[in-house]
Design a protein around this motif. Structure first.
Motif, PDB file in Angstrom:
ATOM      1  N   THR A  50       9.336  -4.945 -14.357  1.00  0.00           N
ATOM      2  CA  THR A  50       9.289  -4.149 -13.126  1.00  0.00           C
ATOM      3  C   THR A  50       8.207  -4.683 -12.185  1.00  0.00           C
ATOM      4  O   THR A  50       8.437  -4.830 -10.983  1.00  0.00           O
ATOM      5  N   ALA A  51       7.038  -4.976 -12.743  1.00  0.00           N
ATOM      6  CA  ALA A  51       5.943  -5.514 -11.927  1.00  0.00           C
ATOM      7  C   ALA A  51       6.322  -6.868 -11.334  1.00  0.00           C
ATOM      8  O   ALA A  51       5.985  -7.165 -10.175  1.00  0.00           O
ATOM      9  N   MET A  52       7.041  -7.695 -12.098  1.00  0.00           N
ATOM     10  CA  MET A  52       7.475  -8.995 -11.574  1.00  0.00           C
ATOM     11  C   MET A  52       8.462  -8.818 -10.427  1.00  0.00           C
ATOM     12  O   MET A  52       8.381  -9.534  -9.428  1.00  0.00           O
ATOM     13  N   GLU A  53       9.391  -7.891 -10.573  1.00  0.00           N
ATOM     14  CA  GLU A  53      10.371  -7.653  -9.507  1.00  0.00           C
ATOM     15  C   GLU A  53       9.685  -7.224  -8.216  1.00  0.00           C
ATOM     16  O   GLU A  53      10.102  -7.609  -7.125  1.00  0.00           O
ATOM     17  N   ILE A  54       8.626  -6.455  -8.353  1.00  0.00           N
ATOM     18  CA  ILE A  54       7.945  -5.931  -7.171  1.00  0.00           C
ATOM     19  C   ILE A  54       6.995  -6.957  -6.558  1.00  0.00           C
ATOM     20  O   ILE A  54       6.983  -7.144  -5.336  1.00  0.00           O
ATOM     21  N   HIS A  55       6.208  -7.639  -7.374  1.00  0.00           N
ATOM     22  CA  HIS A  55       5.081  -8.417  -6.849  1.00  0.00           C
ATOM     23  C   HIS A  55       5.229  -9.931  -6.917  1.00  0.00           C
ATOM     24  O   HIS A  55       4.445 -10.633  -6.277  1.00  0.00           O
ATOM     25  N   TRP A  56       6.168 -10.465  -7.674  1.00  0.00           N
ATOM     26  CA  TRP A  56       6.220 -11.918  -7.845  1.00  0.00           C
ATOM     27  C   TRP A  56       6.521 -12.630  -6.535  1.00  0.00           C
ATOM     28  O   TRP A  56       6.035 -13.726  -6.293  1.00  0.00           O
ATOM     29  N   LYS A  57       7.302 -12.010  -5.676  1.00  0.00           N
ATOM     30  CA  LYS A  57       7.641 -12.650  -4.398  1.00  0.00           C
ATOM     31  C   LYS A  57       6.421 -12.818  -3.492  1.00  0.00           C
ATOM     32  O   LYS A  57       6.450 -13.605  -2.549  1.00  0.00           O
ATOM     33  N   ASN A  58       5.338 -12.097  -3.786  1.00  0.00           N
ATOM     34  CA  ASN A  58       4.120 -12.212  -2.992  1.00  0.00           C
ATOM     35  C   ASN A  58       3.199 -13.324  -3.480  1.00  0.00           C
ATOM     36  O   ASN A  58       2.109 -13.493  -2.942  1.00  0.00           O
ATOM     37  N   THR A  59       3.629 -14.048  -4.498  1.00  0.00           N
ATOM     38  CA  THR A  59       2.829 -15.161  -5.011  1.00  0.00           C
ATOM     39  C   THR A  59       3.447 -16.478  -4.569  1.00  0.00           C
ATOM     40  O   THR A  59       4.585 -16.524  -4.094  1.00  0.00           O
ATOM     41  N   ALA A  60       2.695 -17.547  -4.761  1.00  0.00           N
ATOM     42  CA  ALA A  60       3.213 -18.887  -4.490  1.00  0.00           C
ATOM     43  C   ALA A  60       3.780 -19.516  -5.761  1.00  0.00           C
ATOM     44  O   ALA A  60       4.241 -20.651  -5.740  1.00  0.00           O
ATOM     45  N   MET A  61       3.759 -18.767  -6.860  1.00  0.00           N
ATOM     46  CA  MET A  61       4.234 -19.300  -8.132  1.00  0.00           C
ATOM     47  C   MET A  61       5.753 -19.374  -8.145  1.00  0.00           C
ATOM     48  O   MET A  61       6.430 -18.631  -7.454  1.00  0.00           O
ATOM     49  N   MET A  62       6.238 -20.274  -8.979  1.00  0.00           N
ATOM     50  CA  MET A  62       7.670 -20.553  -9.015  1.00  0.00           C
ATOM     51  C   MET A  62       8.323 -19.899 -10.231  1.00  0.00           C
ATOM     52  O   MET A  62       7.688 -19.214 -11.013  1.00  0.00           O
ATOM     53  N   ALA A  63       9.606 -20.177 -10.390  1.00  0.00           N
ATOM     54  CA  ALA A  63      10.387 -19.576 -11.469  1.00  0.00           C
ATOM     55  C   ALA A  63       9.889 -19.994 -12.851  1.00  0.00           C
ATOM     56  O   ALA A  63       9.998 -19.222 -13.806  1.00  0.00           O
ATOM     57  N   SER A  64       9.344 -21.200 -12.979  1.00  0.00           N
ATOM     58  CA  SER A  64       8.882 -21.650 -14.291  1.00  0.00           C
ATOM     59  C   SER A  64       7.716 -20.794 -14.786  1.00  0.00           C
ATOM     60  O   SER A  64       7.662 -20.433 -15.972  1.00  0.00           O
ATOM     61  N   GLU A  65       6.795 -20.437 -13.906  1.00  0.00           N
ATOM     62  CA  GLU A  65       5.686 -19.562 -14.293  1.00  0.00           C
ATOM     63  C   GLU A  65       6.200 -18.147 -14.585  1.00  0.00           C
ATOM     64  O   GLU A  65       5.735 -17.488 -15.520  1.00  0.00           O
ATOM     65  N   LYS A  66       7.155 -17.709 -13.810  1.00  0.00           N
ATOM     66  CA  LYS A  66       7.743 -16.385 -14.029  1.00  0.00           C
ATOM     67  C   LYS A  66       8.410 -16.324 -15.398  1.00  0.00           C
ATOM     68  O   LYS A  66       8.312 -15.321 -16.107  1.00  0.00           O
ATOM     69  N   GLU A  67       9.081 -17.395 -15.784  1.00  0.00           N
ATOM     70  CA  GLU A  67       9.745 -17.436 -17.081  1.00  0.00           C
ATOM     71  C   GLU A  67       8.735 -17.388 -18.230  1.00  0.00           C
ATOM     72  O   GLU A  67       8.968 -16.732 -19.240  1.00  0.00           O
ATOM     73  N   VAL A  68       7.599 -18.050 -18.073  1.00  0.00           N
ATOM     74  CA  VAL A  68       6.550 -18.009 -19.097  1.00  0.00           C
ATOM     75  C   VAL A  68       6.063 -16.573 -19.279  1.00  0.00           C
ATOM     76  O   VAL A  68       5.930 -16.086 -20.408  1.00  0.00           O
ATOM     77  N   VAL A  69       5.820 -15.882 -18.179  1.00  0.00           N
ATOM     78  CA  VAL A  69       5.346 -14.495 -18.253  1.00  0.00           C
ATOM     79  C   VAL A  69       6.439 -13.592 -18.819  1.00  0.00           C
ATOM     80  O   VAL A  69       6.161 -12.700 -19.625  1.00  0.00           O
ATOM     81  N   ARG A  70       7.686 -13.841 -18.450  1.00  0.00           N
ATOM     82  CA  ARG A  70       8.790 -13.038 -18.973  1.00  0.00           C
ATOM     83  C   ARG A  70       8.911 -13.196 -20.488  1.00  0.00           C
ATOM     84  O   ARG A  70       9.073 -12.220 -21.215  1.00  0.00           O
ATOM     85  N   GLN A  71       8.809 -14.431 -20.967  1.00  0.00           N
ATOM     86  CA  GLN A  71       8.880 -14.669 -22.409  1.00  0.00           C
ATOM     87  C   GLN A  71       7.713 -14.010 -23.135  1.00  0.00           C
ATOM     88  O   GLN A  71       7.886 -13.447 -24.215  1.00  0.00           O
ATOM     89  N   LEU A  72       6.536 -14.075 -22.540  1.00  0.00           N
ATOM     90  CA  LEU A  72       5.369 -13.450 -23.150  1.00  0.00           C
ATOM     91  C   LEU A  72       5.540 -11.933 -23.213  1.00  0.00           C
ATOM     92  O   LEU A  72       5.157 -11.301 -24.196  1.00  0.00           O
ATOM     93  N   SER A  73       6.139 -11.357 -22.193  1.00  0.00           N
ATOM     94  CA  SER A  73       6.302  -9.903 -22.156  1.00  0.00           C
ATOM     95  C   SER A  73       7.172  -9.389 -23.299  1.00  0.00           C
ATOM     96  O   SER A  73       7.040  -8.235 -23.703  1.00  0.00           O
ATOM     97  N   CYS A  74       8.035 -10.237 -23.820  1.00  0.00           N
ATOM     98  CA  CYS A  74       8.904  -9.824 -24.920  1.00  0.00           C
ATOM     99  C   CYS A  74       8.130  -9.588 -26.211  1.00  0.00           C
ATOM    100  O   CYS A  74       8.595  -8.851 -27.088  1.00  0.00           O
ATOM    101  N   THR A  75       6.963 -10.210 -26.348  1.00  0.00           N
ATOM    102  CA  THR A  75       6.197 -10.072 -27.592  1.00  0.00           C
ATOM    103  C   THR A  75       5.014  -9.121 -27.460  1.00  0.00           C
ATOM    104  O   THR A  75       4.499  -8.672 -28.480  1.00  0.00           O
TER     105      THR A  75
END
Length: 172
Positions: A93-118
């Protein structure tokens, strides 16, 4: 006189667009470094502080800056009552709201998404192992972002100016 003013505005707009794109190339490595530092603090909070995950995320949000501050604060808020979401859902939910306000790309988002699963689903040592792996992946992404910055930052500035001039030439 009006044509000259319009031409200057077009060149200025192109230049500003180029500088905006160049700023994104410059911001990405800095934001990845901030995310790495935040994950290192999270690892410390989990391993040594025995801090509950929502409180750890809240503390990290206070210590972070910019979009990361809002990202971690939102994740902590989503995990706290009355929402009581899982860590995975809260971070998504936080990624959906705030990730677009960063300069980070999908690869960094995927790392955080994978981490969130554990996060919050296993013991402390397993969570810290996954955080360490995420930090290593983000370090690789930071190196790639620095290379991109070196390649494309100056080019973006020049290209913005040159495209503005090209548009003026084509119009007039």
């Amino acid at each position: 006189m009006l044509k000259l003013f319009g031409a200057v505005l077009i060149v200025l707009a192109g230049t500003l667009a180029g500088f905006q794109r160049a700023r994104q190339y410059a911001d990405r490595p800095r934001q990845i470094r901030g995310l790495i530092a935040a994950l290192q603090r999270l690892e410390t909070e989990i391993l040594y502080g025995f801090t509950p995950l929502p409180e750890a995320l809240r503390r990290i949000g206070v210590q972070s800056t910019g979009a990361l501050q809002h990202f971690f604060a939102t994740a902590a808020e989503e995990m706290s009552p009355p929402n009581d979401r899982s860590a995975q859902d809260a971070i998504h939910t936080a990624m959906e709201i705030h990730w677009k306000n960063t300069a980070m790309m999908a690869s960094e988002k995927e790392v955080v998404r994978q981490l969130s699963c554990t996060l919050g689903t296993s013991d402390r040592s397993n969570q810290t192992t996954h955080i360490t792996m995420a930090i290593q992946q983000l370090n690789q992404e930071e190196l790639a972002a620095r290379e991109d910055q070196g390649k494309y930052e100056k080019m973006s500035k020049s290209l913005g100016l040159l495209l503005g001039v090209l548009i003026v030439i084509l119009i007039f």
